[in-house]
Design a protein around this motif. Structure first.
Motif, PDB file in Angstrom:
ATOM      1  N   LEU A 174       0.723  -1.469  -0.020  1.00 50.97           N
ATOM      2  CA  LEU A 174      -0.044   0.056   0.296  1.00 50.97           C
ATOM      3  C   LEU A 174       0.696   1.148   0.182  1.00 50.97           C
ATOM      4  N   VAL A 175       0.479   2.094  -0.613  1.00 48.44           N
ATOM      5  CA  VAL A 175       1.636   3.370  -1.243  1.00 48.44           C
ATOM      6  C   VAL A 175       0.321   4.296  -0.431  1.00 48.44           C
ATOM      7  N   VAL A 182      -5.084  11.471   8.884  1.00 46.13           N
ATOM      8  CA  VAL A 182      -5.989  10.540   7.744  1.00 46.13           C
ATOM      9  C   VAL A 182      -4.985   8.956   7.075  1.00 46.13           C
ATOM     10  N   GLY A 183      -3.673   9.698   6.584  1.00 49.12           N
ATOM     11  CA  GLY A 183      -2.648   8.677   6.387  1.00 49.12           C
ATOM     12  C   GLY A 183      -2.053   8.006   7.120  1.00 49.12           C
ATOM     13  N   LEU A 184      -1.527   8.579   8.463  1.00 55.58           N
ATOM     14  CA  LEU A 184      -1.058   7.694   9.192  1.00 55.58           C
ATOM     15  C   LEU A 184      -1.706   6.551   9.426  1.00 55.58           C
ATOM     16  N   ALA A 187      -1.908   3.909   7.717  1.00 54.63           N
ATOM     17  CA  ALA A 187      -0.770   3.369   6.898  1.00 54.63           C
ATOM     18  C   ALA A 187      -0.262   3.019   7.906  1.00 54.63           C
ATOM     19  N   GLN A 188      -0.494   2.409   9.194  1.00 59.10           N
ATOM     20  CA  GLN A 188       0.324   1.859  10.823  1.00 59.10           C
ATOM     21  C   GLN A 188      -0.477   0.317  10.713  1.00 59.10           C
ATOM     22  N   MET A 189      -2.341   0.683  10.548  1.00 56.29           N
ATOM     23  CA  MET A 189      -2.822   0.065  10.629  1.00 56.29           C
ATOM     24  C   MET A 189      -2.896  -1.340   9.508  1.00 56.29           C
ATOM     25  N   ARG A 196       2.890  -4.417   2.760  1.00 56.51           N
ATOM     26  CA  ARG A 196       3.672  -3.664   3.017  1.00 56.51           C
ATOM     27  C   ARG A 196       3.544  -1.857   2.797  1.00 56.51           C
ATOM     28  N   VAL A 197       3.970  -1.048   3.761  1.00 55.30           N
ATOM     29  CA  VAL A 197       3.202   0.059   3.134  1.00 55.30           C
ATOM     30  C   VAL A 197       4.560   1.232   3.480  1.00 55.30           C
ATOM     31  N   THR A 198       4.093   2.060   2.544  1.00 54.84           N
ATOM     32  CA  THR A 198       5.292   3.297   2.050  1.00 54.84           C
ATOM     33  C   THR A 198       4.192   4.750   2.305  1.00 54.84           C
TER      34      THR A 198
END
Ligand code: FAD
Length: 463
Positions: A174-175, A182-184, A187-189, A196-198
């Protein structure tokens, strides 16, 4: 066809509209409520409620992986049943949304309309083929995800906070474009669910409106969980690839492209005011489309009020709800309440969370206030040590002369709760020297707040 007449029309059933409708109906007014989509709006359907339900699932996965740290033997590679994660979240959301719908349908002397409302005059609203009329109109239309015109955006499928809610699988990579609140959270979840998260962020650091030490600590614990950060990403573009997509970024370090399987846009929100007929009602907006209001949330048309995210005076459920309280108290009790009386307060629901109140250190410097600051790492908070969650710190700013508390950034376990003790002290203008004398429960994070204030140091004032 003649217009259906009401005392009050409420457009939108987000975080202000339903409570206002109930209060006005209870006061004997004939009320119309209009909702074009899901009852409960953003918070209930694709904001706070579902994200916090999913954050809870992600936390369970995280704890399972760490179980051995606590002396608990389980499989350290938990299998994530994303369909079950989604079903749990959906049930919580469904109950909440249905609750709002039934509440509105059950109000005395109220009519619920389903459809898109548009102003067609200073006191008239059109919903489908029906015209409604009232001397008091309340707009609680909220906002939607912003989709910036970045090169290539029309060529790739992308997700927003709304469509993320439909995912019943774990994306391989997931990019996330946008390194703010909202993004963070997403991303963490999703990292904890196994993606894999960028995170791609244009600015030099995540959550840039926070102080630098806050951003750096968040970056540090996200990186430690294996989230990749691409900061300073200038000229972001997207492109379709054989196996997904890639994001072009002109970062100072690393490769100029980042390939991924799924793309989440988390780059801010726009108000739902572009298709509302505001001009027909003589209502003005600012350049970004937010409805202009006075301190009591009245628009440039004195018969119309704007509440919640659409007025740009807050971007949270609690600010939208407070807008309802202000408007209702002023109308029914002549209370003279103003949105400018409220203190900024909010949380970022990473783990650990950030609880924020009042001014940041940067804002204090910009205002030239003579201030002192106290800071203590969470590794020196007994409760955090006992819970095995010692990332983050507690930071409190006070004014040197008046001894008033100016603001705080509590980044650590339980911070979304413990910040309220400072908030309450700030609302009553309590000097920090008095705050320090209150006895608190042991072992909690809150009991350490007075201790943070024992060791204050001067804060540089802007030249
Ligand atoms: C992913 C995410 C997570 C969030 N998490 C938090 C959090 O943890 N805590 C927090 O405080 N805030 C959070 N927020 C912000 C919060 O959701 C919003 O601030 C809040 O929902 C705003 O409420 P509102 O009443 O202004 O509008 P909304 O909740 O957006 O409601 C507006 C309603 O109006 C309806 N509507 C719009 N136009 C029309 C029309 N023309 N006719 C009829 N109906 C119309 C919409 O369908 C909608 O139901 C989050 C937001 C997002 C996106």
């Amino acid at each position: 066809m003649s217009a259906a007449a009401f005392d009050a029309i409420i457009v939108g059933t987000g975080q202000a509209g339903p409570s206002l409708a109930a209060r006005l109906s209870g006061a004997g007014l004939k009320v119309a409520v209009v909702e074009k989509h899901k009852f409960g709006g953003t918070c209930v359907n694709d904001g706070c409620t579902p994200t916090k339900a999913m954050v809870a699932s992600a936390y369970a996965a995280h704890l399972a992986r760490r179980a051995a740290d606590y002396g608990v033997a389980v499989d350290p590679n938990p299998r994530i049943d994303m369909q079950r994660v989604k079903a749990r979240k959906d049930e919580i959301v469904r109950n909440s949304s249905r609750g709002v719908e039934r509440w509105m349908e059950g109000l005395k002397d109220a009519t619920v309309y389903r459809g898109h409302a548009r102003l067609v005059g200073r006191s008239e609203i059109q919903v489908g083929s029906q015209t409604l009329r009232a001397d008091k109109i309340f707009l609680n239309v909220g906002g939607r995800p912003s989709v910036p015109a970045m090169p290539g955006i029309d060529t790739v499928p992308y997700l927003t906070n709304v469509t993320m809610m439909d995912l019943d699988f774990v994306p391989q990579h997931l990019v996330v474009i946008g390194g703010s609140y909202v993004g963070l959270e997403f991303a963490q979840m999703f990292r904890r669910f196994g993606s894999r998260v960028t995170i791609v962020e244009m600015g030099p650091r995540l959550v840039a409106r926070e102080d630098e030490d806050v951003s750096l600590e968040i970056q540090s614990f996200l990186r430690d969980e294996g989230i990749e950060l691409r900061l300073h990403a200038k000229c972001i573009s997207v492109q379709k690839e054989a196996k997904g997509l890639s994001v072009g970024l002109d970062c100072e370090e690393g490769s100029p492209r980042e390939a991924g399987t799924h793309l989440l846009l988390a780059v801010g929100r726009v108000p739902n005011t572009d298709d509302l007929g505001l001009e027909a009602a003589g209502i003005t907006t600012d350049k970004r489309g937010f409805i202009e209001v006075d301190e009591a949330l009245r628009t440039s048309n004195p018969n119309v009020w704007a509440l919640g995210d659409c007025n740009g005076k807050g971007a949270f459920t609690h600010t939208a709800y407070n807008d309802y309280e202000i408007v209702a108290d002023n109308l029914l009790s002549n209370a003279g309440r103003k949105h400018t009386d409220r203190l900024p307060v909010y949380a970022l629901y990473t783990d650990p969370p950030l609880g924020r109140v009042g001014l940041t250190g940067r804002e204090i410097k910009e205002k030239g206030i003579k201030a002192l600051v106290g800071k203590r790492p969470m590794s020196r908070v007994a409760r955090a040590v006992e819970k095995g969650e010692t990332r983050g710190f507690l930071k409190i700013h006070v004014e040197e002369g008046s001894k008033r508390i100016l603001g705080a950034a509590l980044l650590g376990t339980g911070a979304d709760e413990s910040v309220h003790s400072l908030l309450d002290a700030m609302y009553v203008g309590m000097p920090y020297t008095e705050f320090q004398r209150h006895v608190r429960i042991h072992p909690t994070v809150s009991e350490l707040l007075p201790t943070v204030l024992e060791d204050l140091s001067p804060e540089p004032v802007a030249a």
